[in-house]
Design a protein around this motif. Structure first.
Motif, PDB file in Angstrom:
ATOM      1  N   UNK A 195      -2.283   1.270  -3.970  1.00 49.32           N
ATOM      2  CA  UNK A 195      -1.353   2.255  -3.421  1.00 49.32           C
ATOM      3  C   UNK A 195      -2.002   3.620  -3.220  1.00 49.32           C
ATOM      4  N   UNK A 196      -3.267   3.726  -3.564  1.00 52.24           N
ATOM      5  CA  UNK A 196      -4.013   4.948  -3.299  1.00 52.24           C
ATOM      6  C   UNK A 196      -4.118   5.911  -4.459  1.00 52.24           C
ATOM      7  N   UNK A 197      -3.590   5.544  -5.628  1.00 48.20           N
ATOM      8  CA  UNK A 197      -3.660   6.458  -6.773  1.00 48.20           C
ATOM      9  C   UNK A 197      -5.042   6.401  -7.410  1.00 48.20           C
ATOM     10  N   UNK A 254      -2.487  -2.435  -9.084  1.00 46.77           N
ATOM     11  CA  UNK A 254      -1.460  -2.156  -8.069  1.00 46.77           C
ATOM     12  C   UNK A 254      -1.544  -0.700  -7.614  1.00 46.77           C
ATOM     13  N   UNK A 255      -1.651   0.202  -8.582  1.00 47.98           N
ATOM     14  CA  UNK A 255      -1.637   1.630  -8.248  1.00 47.98           C
ATOM     15  C   UNK A 255      -2.868   2.030  -7.442  1.00 47.98           C
ATOM     16  N   UNK A 274       0.802  -1.222   0.000  1.00 41.55           N
ATOM     17  CA  UNK A 274       0.000   0.000   0.000  1.00 41.55           C
ATOM     18  C   UNK A 274       0.834   1.270   0.000  1.00 41.55           C
ATOM     19  N   UNK A 275       2.127   1.086  -0.122  1.00 40.73           N
ATOM     20  CA  UNK A 275       3.000   2.260  -0.106  1.00 40.73           C
ATOM     21  C   UNK A 275       2.689   3.155  -1.294  1.00 40.73           C
ATOM     22  N   UNK A 276       2.556   4.444  -1.045  1.00 37.05           N
ATOM     23  CA  UNK A 276       2.182   5.385  -2.091  1.00 37.05           C
ATOM     24  C   UNK A 276       3.200   5.354  -3.228  1.00 37.05           C
TER      25      UNK A 276
END
Lengths: 64, 280
Positions: B72-74, B68-69, B43-45
């Motif tokens: 990661x919060x995108x 994936x993105x 979950x790393x940005x």
């Protein structure tokens, strides 16, 4: 992949497939262009010096 | 300063024009070749968390990268869900069916003889296409039982397990063209694609023409786009000779280099406006 000669004149190089002169004006690194000499799809791999390589082959899952 | 990350496979005319349109609106654009991306599955940005315009022309890469993105919060346009749905013609068809959107009949099968029997029952001509495919490749018309037997044999004899899926669709006797409506939240325009061949794909030589999208077509395309949950889509419509309009396919990585001059629709600018509209 073909070795490319580097020209002194930045902004002009040749197609690695047919050796037609290629103009580098207003190109971006990574951009894919079509050679007017042989219609090969070429990728701009460097701007200074200007260098082209044949663009990656189209894969089965590419496109809309 | 506003910023967008643009992921691409090839920096084609389309990606170049979209990037130029974004930059022309004061938005920074960072370009990322999908071939060079290696992303950790956590979950790393990613980078600075800016919205991602997914222009990877590889379905496999686009689907995984968007998935994936998003974890990661995108904010990814189009979303992983929309890409997964539009990139798989069976899932697209199902999404349309779930909303009762008019479309050609279609079925899915997993074995040669049962598929041939069902094609026989439904009648000829009919069309088979790979569930994962593009640019009209391996789309085939079956005019009779011999063709059905041959094509189903090839479908199930070649490739791997993931290829052993037969999508069969009603053949629509088009009046020499199909229609494409661009949807970005709303229908923004369209093109007619004319060809003497029954496959009317501009990648296969169809000629784009101007097409003033009537309200009924616009609404149908918008409903189809809602069904797959996309942001920026091209909805392909088939018009029957008796005037009915059916949704055929939906594309999540819209190509327009061959048609933009004729259509006159400023797609790069419209896309840039849409993307900037989702920026926080």
């Amino acid at each position: 992949m073909h070795p490319q000669k580097q020209l002194d004149t930045v902004g002009v190089n040749e197609c690695p497939t047919c050796a037609a002169p290629m103009d580098g004006t207003n190109l971006m690194e990574g951009e894919v262009v079509t050679c007017k000499g042989c219609s090969a799809e070429l990728e701009v791999v460097s701007l200074t010096p200007l260098r082209f390589e044949e663009a990656p082959e189209v894969e089965e899952d590419w496109g809309e | 300063m506003k910023k967008v990350d643009l992921v691409y496979t090839r920096l084609r005319t389309e990606e170049r024009m979209i990037a130029d349109a974004l930059r022309g609106r004061g938005c920074a654009v960072e370009l990322h070749a999908d071939s060079g991306l290696v992303l950790s599955l956590d979950r790393e940005r990613w980078r600075d968390g800016a919205p991602v315009l997914m222009r990877s022309m590889s379905f496999t890469r686009a689907r995984y990268l968007a998935s994936i993105l998003e974890v990661k919060g995108s904010r990814v346009l189009n979303s992983a869900h929309a890409i997964s749905t539009c990139g798989d013609k069976a899932l697209t068809t199902l999404a349309l069916a779930a909303r009762d959107i008019p479309m050609p009949w279609a079925f899915l099968g997993f074995e040669e003889e049962s598929c041939v029997a069902e094609i026989d029952r439904r009648g000829y001509p009919s069309v088979t296409k790979p569930v994962l495919g593009s640019w009209g490749r391996m789309v085939a018309r079956m005019d009779g039982r011999s063709a059905a037997e041959g094509l189903m044999s090839m479908r199930f004899e070649m490739g791997g397990a993931q290829d052993h899926v037969a999508l069969v669709q009603q053949y629509i006797d088009k009046p020499g063209y199909d229609l494409r409506v661009y949807v970005m939240g709303r229908a923004v325009g369209g093109i007619r694609r004319r060809s003497e061949h029954w496959i009317t794909n501009t990648a296969r030589g169809a000629i784009p023409e101007r097409y003033e999208v009537p309200a009924s077509h616009a609404r149908l395309a918008e409903r189809a786009a809602e069904a797959v949950g996309g942001d920026i889509l091209a909805v392909d419509l088939l018009e029957t000779r008796d005037g009915r309009v059916l949704v055929n396919e939906i594309n999540h990585c819209v190509e327009f280099a061959r048609s933009i001059e004729v259509s006159g629709i400023p797609l790069p600018e419209l896309m840039a406006d849409y993307v900037l509209g989702v920026l926080p």
